[in-house]
Motif scaffolding. Structure first.
Motif, PDB file in Angstrom:
ATOM      1  N   PHE A 153      -1.396  12.557  13.020  1.00  0.00           N
ATOM      2  CA  PHE A 153      -0.503  13.713  12.911  1.00  0.00           C
ATOM      3  C   PHE A 153       0.341  13.656  11.635  1.00  0.00           C
ATOM      4  CE2 PHE A 153       3.930  15.133  13.731  1.00  0.00           C
ATOM      5  CZ  PHE A 153       3.707  16.509  13.740  1.00  0.00           C
ATOM      6  N   LEU A 154       0.792  12.454  11.258  1.00  0.00           N
ATOM      7  CA  LEU A 154       1.647  12.295  10.082  1.00  0.00           C
ATOM      8  C   LEU A 154       0.855  12.243   8.770  1.00  0.00           C
ATOM      9  CD1 LEU A 154       4.230   9.677  11.418  1.00  0.00           C
ATOM     10  CD2 LEU A 154       4.596  12.130  11.055  1.00  0.00           C
ATOM     11  N   SER A 168       0.859  -1.184   0.000  1.00  0.00           N
ATOM     12  CA  SER A 168       0.000   0.000   0.000  1.00  0.00           C
ATOM     13  C   SER A 168       0.895   1.234   0.000  1.00  0.00           C
ATOM     14  CB  SER A 168      -0.918  -0.007   1.229  1.00  0.00           C
ATOM     15  OG  SER A 168      -1.763  -1.142   1.203  1.00  0.00           O
ATOM     16  N   TYR A 169       0.317   2.382  -0.430  1.00  0.00           N
ATOM     17  CA  TYR A 169       1.169   3.551  -0.677  1.00  0.00           C
ATOM     18  C   TYR A 169       0.492   4.852  -0.246  1.00  0.00           C
ATOM     19  CZ  TYR A 169       3.039   0.042  -3.890  1.00  0.00           C
ATOM     20  OH  TYR A 169       3.527  -1.117  -4.436  1.00  0.00           O
ATOM     21  N   LYS A 170       1.365   5.845   0.034  1.00  0.00           N
ATOM     22  CA  LYS A 170       0.924   7.233   0.228  1.00  0.00           C
ATOM     23  C   LYS A 170       1.725   8.124  -0.710  1.00  0.00           C
ATOM     24  CE  LYS A 170       1.928   9.679   3.990  1.00  0.00           C
ATOM     25  NZ  LYS A 170       1.859  10.201   5.368  1.00  0.00           N
ATOM     26  N   PHE A 171       1.040   9.098  -1.357  1.00  0.00           N
ATOM     27  CA  PHE A 171       1.666   9.992  -2.325  1.00  0.00           C
ATOM     28  C   PHE A 171       1.467  11.445  -1.909  1.00  0.00           C
ATOM     29  CE2 PHE A 171       0.188   6.159  -4.407  1.00  0.00           C
ATOM     30  CZ  PHE A 171       1.267   5.762  -5.180  1.00  0.00           C
ATOM     31  N   ASN A 172       2.352  12.323  -2.384  1.00  0.00           N
ATOM     32  CA  ASN A 172       2.104  13.754  -2.231  1.00  0.00           C
ATOM     33  C   ASN A 172       1.309  14.257  -3.432  1.00  0.00           C
ATOM     34  OD1 ASN A 172       3.913  14.115  -4.363  1.00  0.00           O
ATOM     35  ND2 ASN A 172       5.594  14.783  -3.042  1.00  0.00           N
ATOM     36  N   LYS A 173       0.991  15.540  -3.449  1.00  0.00           N
ATOM     37  CA  LYS A 173       0.151  16.078  -4.514  1.00  0.00           C
ATOM     38  C   LYS A 173       0.838  16.084  -5.874  1.00  0.00           C
ATOM     39  CE  LYS A 173      -2.775  18.963  -1.572  1.00  0.00           C
ATOM     40  NZ  LYS A 173      -3.254  20.348  -1.292  1.00  0.00           N
ATOM     41  N   SER A 174       2.149  15.938  -5.878  1.00  0.00           N
ATOM     42  CA  SER A 174       2.898  15.882  -7.142  1.00  0.00           C
ATOM     43  C   SER A 174       3.004  14.456  -7.685  1.00  0.00           C
ATOM     44  CB  SER A 174       4.310  16.461  -6.948  1.00  0.00           C
ATOM     45  OG  SER A 174       4.241  17.806  -6.527  1.00  0.00           O
ATOM     46  N   GLY A 175       2.402  13.513  -6.975  1.00  0.00           N
ATOM     47  CA  GLY A 175       2.433  12.121  -7.419  1.00  0.00           C
ATOM     48  C   GLY A 175       3.658  11.357  -6.972  1.00  0.00           C
ATOM     49  N   GLU A 176       4.506  11.981  -6.142  1.00  0.00           N
ATOM     50  CA  GLU A 176       5.707  11.311  -5.645  1.00  0.00           C
ATOM     51  C   GLU A 176       5.348  10.398  -4.475  1.00  0.00           C
ATOM     52  OE1 GLU A 176       8.795  14.998  -6.551  1.00  0.00           O
ATOM     53  OE2 GLU A 176       7.713  14.889  -4.633  1.00  0.00           O
ATOM     54  N   LYS A 177       5.943   9.214  -4.459  1.00  0.00           N
ATOM     55  CA  LYS A 177       5.660   8.237  -3.416  1.00  0.00           C
ATOM     56  C   LYS A 177       6.339   8.661  -2.119  1.00  0.00           C
ATOM     57  CE  LYS A 177       5.683   4.045  -4.890  1.00  0.00           C
ATOM     58  NZ  LYS A 177       6.231   2.749  -5.370  1.00  0.00           N
ATOM     59  N   LEU A 178       5.535   8.810  -1.069  1.00  0.00           N
ATOM     60  CA  LEU A 178       6.067   9.191   0.231  1.00  0.00           C
ATOM     61  C   LEU A 178       6.342   7.976   1.110  1.00  0.00           C
ATOM     62  CD1 LEU A 178       3.768  12.238   1.125  1.00  0.00           C
ATOM     63  CD2 LEU A 178       6.078  12.303   0.186  1.00  0.00           C
ATOM     64  N   THR A 179       5.398   7.034   1.110  1.00  0.00           N
ATOM     65  CA  THR A 179       5.488   5.887   2.015  1.00  0.00           C
ATOM     66  C   THR A 179       5.001   4.623   1.323  1.00  0.00           C
ATOM     67  OG1 THR A 179       5.048   7.337   3.902  1.00  0.00           O
ATOM     68  CG2 THR A 179       4.810   4.981   4.284  1.00  0.00           C
ATOM     69  N   THR A 180       5.663   3.507   1.610  1.00  0.00           N
ATOM     70  CA  THR A 180       5.191   2.182   1.195  1.00  0.00           C
ATOM     71  C   THR A 180       5.002   1.329   2.444  1.00  0.00           C
ATOM     72  OG1 THR A 180       6.357   2.256  -0.930  1.00  0.00           O
ATOM     73  CG2 THR A 180       5.713   0.096  -0.122  1.00  0.00           C
ATOM     74  N   TRP A 181       3.818   0.695   2.546  1.00  0.00           N
ATOM     75  CA  TRP A 181       3.571  -0.253   3.633  1.00  0.00           C
ATOM     76  C   TRP A 181       3.451  -1.654   3.035  1.00  0.00           C
ATOM     77  CZ3 TRP A 181       0.534   4.253   3.311  1.00  0.00           C
ATOM     78  CH2 TRP A 181       0.678   5.177   4.362  1.00  0.00           C
ATOM     79  N   GLU A 182       3.973  -2.634   3.723  1.00  0.00           N
ATOM     80  CA  GLU A 182       3.754  -4.029   3.348  1.00  0.00           C
ATOM     81  C   GLU A 182       3.013  -4.719   4.485  1.00  0.00           C
ATOM     82  OE1 GLU A 182       6.089  -8.162   2.101  1.00  0.00           O
ATOM     83  OE2 GLU A 182       7.231  -6.298   2.382  1.00  0.00           O
ATOM     84  N   PHE A 183       1.846  -5.283   4.153  1.00  0.00           N
ATOM     85  CA  PHE A 183       1.022  -5.976   5.141  1.00  0.00           C
ATOM     86  C   PHE A 183       0.887  -7.449   4.762  1.00  0.00           C
ATOM     87  CE2 PHE A 183      -0.476  -1.581   5.257  1.00  0.00           C
ATOM     88  CZ  PHE A 183      -0.551  -1.331   6.617  1.00  0.00           C
ATOM     89  N   THR A 218      10.290   9.605   1.556  1.00  0.00           N
ATOM     90  CA  THR A 218      10.543  11.018   1.863  1.00  0.00           C
ATOM     91  C   THR A 218       9.814  11.360   3.150  1.00  0.00           C
ATOM     92  OG1 THR A 218      10.668  11.588  -0.484  1.00  0.00           O
ATOM     93  CG2 THR A 218      10.293  13.401   1.056  1.00  0.00           C
ATOM     94  N   ILE A 219      10.481  12.044   4.058  1.00  0.00           N
ATOM     95  CA  ILE A 219       9.825  12.516   5.278  1.00  0.00           C
ATOM     96  C   ILE A 219       9.523  14.000   5.084  1.00  0.00           C
ATOM     97  CG2 ILE A 219      10.054  12.894   7.753  1.00  0.00           C
ATOM     98  CD1 ILE A 219      11.815  10.452   7.908  1.00  0.00           C
ATOM     99  N   ASP A 220       8.266  14.330   5.128  1.00  0.00           N
ATOM    100  CA  ASP A 220       7.801  15.684   4.819  1.00  0.00           C
ATOM    101  C   ASP A 220       7.789  16.543   6.079  1.00  0.00           C
ATOM    102  OD1 ASP A 220       6.817  17.778   3.379  1.00  0.00           O
ATOM    103  OD2 ASP A 220       4.757  17.041   3.275  1.00  0.00           O
TER     104      ASP A 220
END
Length: 467
Positions: free
Chosen positions: A145-146, A74-89, A101-103
């Motif tokens: 918060f994050l 699973s993934y989280k992106f910023n508004k520019s489409g850049e991948k911020l976080t990847t989770w593996e479950f 990237t840590i914003d």
């Protein structure tokens, strides 16, 4: 069958919810029609995947599920489409989190980095002891918060589900319960699910009734979504607990301004200004409808236009792109008959996105007059005035909040059918009112409800809180 037709017509605009049966997709939308949440379901009706979006339409988070549990990447992106976080479950268990990237910025760098460090430790702790309530609570707050809202919501909902069981063994502190529900409200607020948000803000109040901030939070949100009279009730409760409550007085000034009770609004804004330092200390200080923008219009409405213009110029010195300040200056010069200057300020407000930012659509009627030849102005001003229903004259429900009955005022019809829905959109009551008789809600549980009243051609919608 008649009522079923009414129900299908009414629910869509209330809850902004749609379902594509062929693809088994359920969607929620922001007010402007952009998708906020998409859920895909398998043929067995179990959740397969979920996506959330920013209000500007870009993909935010993307999750996959197996048997209703997080599974796979699973993934989280910023508004520019850049991948911020990847989770593996793996079947609901977090295997690995990778932050690409840590914003953060200069002001919150230390806090953000500590949150990431604490989150890593909590994930390890919960992998060994998945029933640690306080660890779940702390992790949910950090995830929120994050900006990991899907995971935060999942944690808070798990906690909520287990509250009755946990309470049997040990009393949960009031403030902690209030915090749980208030965080749930904040997440739903981000998705613009208004009635879910209000539902949880009310639960927060019920859980922790001695916290003035919770009364303010509910009142402020109600004013934000333009339930002004209802918001005033809760802001006054916050103010009763803390008479000089800076934020409550500020929001009361905003609400009374829109209801055109300018003297009350001025009293509240001046009280708030005395504690201006407290407001800037405890907020981001970027609100466009700030104290000076609010008082500037009030000075003008109460006959001291010169002071009003000075306040609005001060607001623009604080934030040169304050669209609300430009709008208020446009209104002042419109009232003074200086249409050229009014047009200039109103167009600037429009360019800065005033109507979209504040969900208020009052510029065009002014622009239609101010930005045309002055010989047409008087006729168009009269036309505009005749076609505008002032907020203070629009239909509303009272007393609201209520413990038993509700009355509807300023309706254009006396006899009507009504439908009452709970916060999740379920029809729970319907009936007929003859001669606008009061509607009895005494047998309903406490909570937020949507009341729809209609005759043969007109629908009116009211948000009701039952205490």
């Amino acid at each position: 069958m008649k009522n079923l037709v009414y129900i299908s017509l009414l629910l869509a605009p209330i809850f902004l919810f749609a379902q594509d049966e062929e693809d088994e997709i359920k969607r929620y939308f922001f007010k402007d029609g952009i998708t906020s949440i998409e859920r895909w379901y398998r043929n067995d009706k179990k959740l397969d995947s979920l996506k959330t979006y920013y209000q500007s339409g870009e993909l935010n988070e993307s999750f996959h599920y197996l048997n209703g549990q997080f599974h796979g990447l699973s993934y989280k992106f910023n508004k520019s489409g850049e991948k911020l976080t990847t989770w593996e479950f793996a079947k609901g268990q977090l295997v690995e989190r990778t932050d690409h990237t840590i914003d953060f910025n200069k002001k919150n760098e230390e806090k953000v980095k500590k949150a990431h460090s604490d989150l890593k430790a909590l994930n390890e702790k919960l992998s060994k002891n998945p029933n640690d309530f306080r660890a779940y609570f702390t992790r949910a707050n950090i995830r929120n918060f994050l900006g990991d809202h899907v995971l935060a919501l999942n944690d808070f909902k798990k906690i909520e589900k287990n509250i009755p069981k946990l309470s049997k063994n040990k009393q949960i502190p009031e403030k902690m319960l209030g915090n749980i529900y208030d965080n749930l409200a904040t997440i739903y607020e981000g998705y613009e699910m208004q009635n879910h948000c209000i539902h949880y803000k009310l639960k927060a109040l019920k859980a922790s009734p001695k916290e003035s901030r919770l009364y303010h939070n509910l009142g402020a949100y109600l004013v934000k979504v333009k339930s002004f009279r209802l918001g005033i009730e809760y802001l006054n409760k916050a103010k009763a607990m803390v008479p000089n409550h800076s934020f409550a007085n500020w929001l009361l000034a905003v609400a009374y301004t829109d209801l055109e009770d300018y003297e009350k609004a001025m009293t509240h804004v001046n009280t708030a200004i005395k504690n201006e330092a407290s407001i800037y200390k405890r907020s981001t200080g970027t609100a466009e409808r700030d104290l000076w923008t609010t008082r500037g219009l009030l000075y003008h409405k109460l006959g001291d236009t010169h002071k009003g213009i000075i306040d609005l110029e001060e607001a623009l010195s604080i934030n040169k792109d304050n669209s609300f300040a430009y709008r208020n200056l446009g209104v002042i010069y419109f009232d003074l008959g200086d249409y050229a200057k009014s047009c200039q300020f109103l167009q600037k407000a429009q360019q800065l996105g005033y109507e979209k930012t504040h969900d208020t659509y009052d510029l065009q009627s002014y622009l239609d007059v101010a930005c045309v030849n002055t010989e047409l102005s008087q006729a168009k001003t009269e036309l505009s005035a005749n076609n505008t229903i002032k907020l203070v004259n629009k239909p509303y429900a009272y007393p609201n909040p209520t413990r038993d009955v509700i009355n509807l005022k300023n309706l254009t019809f006396e006899n009507y059918e009504y439908l009452i829905f709970d916060y999740a959109g379920k029809l729970i009551k319907q009936g007929v009112s003859q001669g606008n008789t009061p509607i009895n809600l005494s047998n309903l549980p406490t909570g937020v409800y949507i009341l729809k009243a209609h005759d043969t051609a007109t629908f009116e919608t009211f948000r009701i809180i039952k205490e």
